[in-house]
Design an enzyme around this catalytic site. Structure first.
Site, mmCIF file in Angstrom:
data_model
loop_
_atom_site.group_PDB
_atom_site.id
_atom_site.type_symbol
_atom_site.label_atom_id
_atom_site.label_comp_id
_atom_site.label_asym_id
_atom_site.label_seq_id
_atom_site.Cartn_x
_atom_site.Cartn_y
_atom_site.Cartn_z
ATOM 1 N N GLY A 118 81.634 58.993 72.778
ATOM 2 C CA GLY A 118 81.589 59.445 74.170
ATOM 3 C C GLY A 118 80.559 60.541 74.352
ATOM 4 O O GLY A 118 80.105 61.151 73.379
ATOM 5 N N TYR B 141 82.729 62.315 84.057
ATOM 6 C CA TYR B 141 83.540 62.277 82.828
ATOM 7 C C TYR B 141 85.032 62.117 83.158
ATOM 8 O O TYR B 141 85.730 61.315 82.535
ATOM 9 C CB TYR B 141 83.284 63.574 82.061
ATOM 10 N N ASP C 59 77.507 67.103 82.147
ATOM 11 C CA ASP C 59 78.214 67.937 83.120
ATOM 12 C C ASP C 59 77.272 68.508 84.179
ATOM 13 O O ASP C 59 76.213 69.059 83.859
ATOM 14 C CB ASP C 59 78.913 69.101 82.406
#
Ligand code: CAA
Ligand code: NAP
Length: 246
Positions: A89, A152, A93
Site C-alpha cells: 500500500g 487513503y 496525503d
C-alpha cells in the site's frame, strides 16, 4: 507439505515482519516487490543472512495483468497459495483542496484495486481445495477517517467492504476473509508524516502514547492465518493502541 503464504509488499516495514513471523511458523513464504525496486536482491540476501529463505517476485499490485502473471509464476515455481496477505500500500496525503486525480487514482489502484487483482487469481483454488486465508491490511484511518487522507481512507474503508462480501461467498468452503486495521505503526510510511504533525496531532490521540510495532501486527496476521482462527471470518480487527474503539 508446508502451506504457502503470499505476502504483498513484504519488503516494507510491516510486510517484512509478517514474512518473518510466518516463516518462523513454518509457512513457505513468498513476497512481491514493485518491478522498479532495485533493492530486492539486497533485501533477500539480508534475510538469508538472518536465516530466512524467502521467495520474491516482481509485481505491480495496482496492475491486473502484472498480478495475474505474478500469481501464475508463484503457483508454477512454489505451489498453490494457501494464505494471501494483501499488505502492499501507499499514501499520497494532501488535503482535499489539493487532491488531484492522479493522487486519488494512485491510492485507489494500489490500495483497493490491488485487493481484487491479487485475490482473483488465488480465490478459486482455495475454494476448490477447501481451505484458504485472505487477510487484508486496512487501517484505522479507513475506520475513522484522517485529515489529509480522503483517498487513503476511502480505499482502506473499501477493503473491508470487499472482505465482508467475499467472506459470505466462500465461508462454506472453509476459506476465511478478514481485515486487520492497524493504527500508527513505526514504519517508513508513518515516518513520512511531518514530525510536528506526528508529535502534536497523532501521538496525543493514542492512549498507549506510542507507535505500534510491526511485530505486533504480524502476530495478528499469524493468528488469522492459523487453523485456530477457522471460525473468524468477515471480521475487521483493530490493533491501534486504543486510538479508535467501536
Ligand atoms: N488534524 C488536524 N489538523 C491537522 C492535521 C491533523 N491530523 N494535520 C494537519 N493539520 C492542520 C495543520 O495543523 C495546519 O493548520 P493551520 O493551517 O491552522 O496551521 C493545516 O492543517 C495545514 O497543515 P499543513 O501546513 O501541514 O498543510 P500541508 O498542506 O502542507 O499538509 C497534510 C497537509 C498533507 C495533511 C500534512 O499535514 C500531513 O501529512 N498530515 C499527516 C496526515 C496523516 O496523518 N497521514 C497518515 C499517514 S500514516 C498512514 O496512513 C498509516 C496508517 O494507516 C495509520
Ligand atoms: P511501507 O514500509 O511503505 O511498505 C509498503 C510496501 O508496499 C512496500 O514493500 C512496497 O514495495 C509495497 N508497494 C507499494 N506499492 C506497490 C505496488 N504498486 N506494487 C507492489 N508493491 C507495492 O509501508 P508499511 O507501513 O509497511 O505498510 C504496509 C501496509 O500496512 C500498507 O497497506 C499500509 O497502508 C498499511 N498500514 C500501515 C500502517 C502504518 O502505520 N505503517 C498503519 C495501518 C495500515 P516496494 O518498496 O517494492 O515498492
Amino acid at each position: 507439505m508446508a502451506r504457502v503464504a503470499l505476502v504483498t509488499g513484504g519488503m516494507g516495514g510491516l510486510g517484512e515482519a509478517v514474512c518473518i513471523k510466518l516463516a518462523a511458523l513454518g509457512y513457505r513464504v513468498v513476497t512481491t516487490y514493485s518491478p522498479g525496486n532495485t533493492k530486492a536482491p539486497e533485501w533477500l540476501a539480508s534475510m538469508k543472512n538472518l536465516g530466512y529463505d524467502f521467495h520474491a517476485f516482481p509485481c505491480d499490485v495496482a496492475d491486473y495483468d502484472s498480478a495475474q502473471q505474478c500469481v501464475a509464476t508463484v503457483e508454477k515455481e512454489i505451489g498453490a497459495v494457501d494464505v494471501l496477505v494483501n499488505n502492499a500500500g501507499i499514501t499520497r496525503d494532501m488535503t482535499f483542496k489539493k487532491m488531484d486525480k492522479p493522487n486519488w487514482d494512485a491510492v485507489m489502484r494500489t490500495n483497493l484495486d490491488s485487493v481484487f487483482n491479487m485475490t482473483k487469481p488465488v480465490c478459486d483454488g482455495m475454494v476448490e481445495r477447501g481451505w484458504g486465508r485472505i487477510i487484508n491490511i486496512s487501517s484505522v484511518n479507513g475506520q475513522k477517517g484522517a485529515f489529509g487522507q480522503t483517498n487513503y481512507s476511502a480505499a482502506k474503508a473499501g477493503m473491508h467492504g470487499f472482505t465482508k462480501a467475499l467472506a459470505l461467498e466462500v465461508a462454506r468452503k472453509a476459506v476465511t476473509v478478514n481485515t486487520i486495521s492497524p493504527g500508527y505503526i513505526g514504519t517508513k510510511m508513518v515516518m513520512a508524516i511531518p514530525k510536528e504533525v506526528l508529535d502534536s496531532k497523532i501521538i496525543p490521540q493514542i492512549p498507549m502514547a506510542r507507535l505500534g510495532k510491526p511485530e505486533e501486527v504480524a502476530g495478528l496476521v499469524a493468528y488469522l492465518a492459523s487453523d485456530e482462527a477457522a471460525f473468524v471470518t468477515g471480521a475487521n480487527i483493530a490493533i491501534n493502541g486504543g486510538q479508535h474503539m467501536y
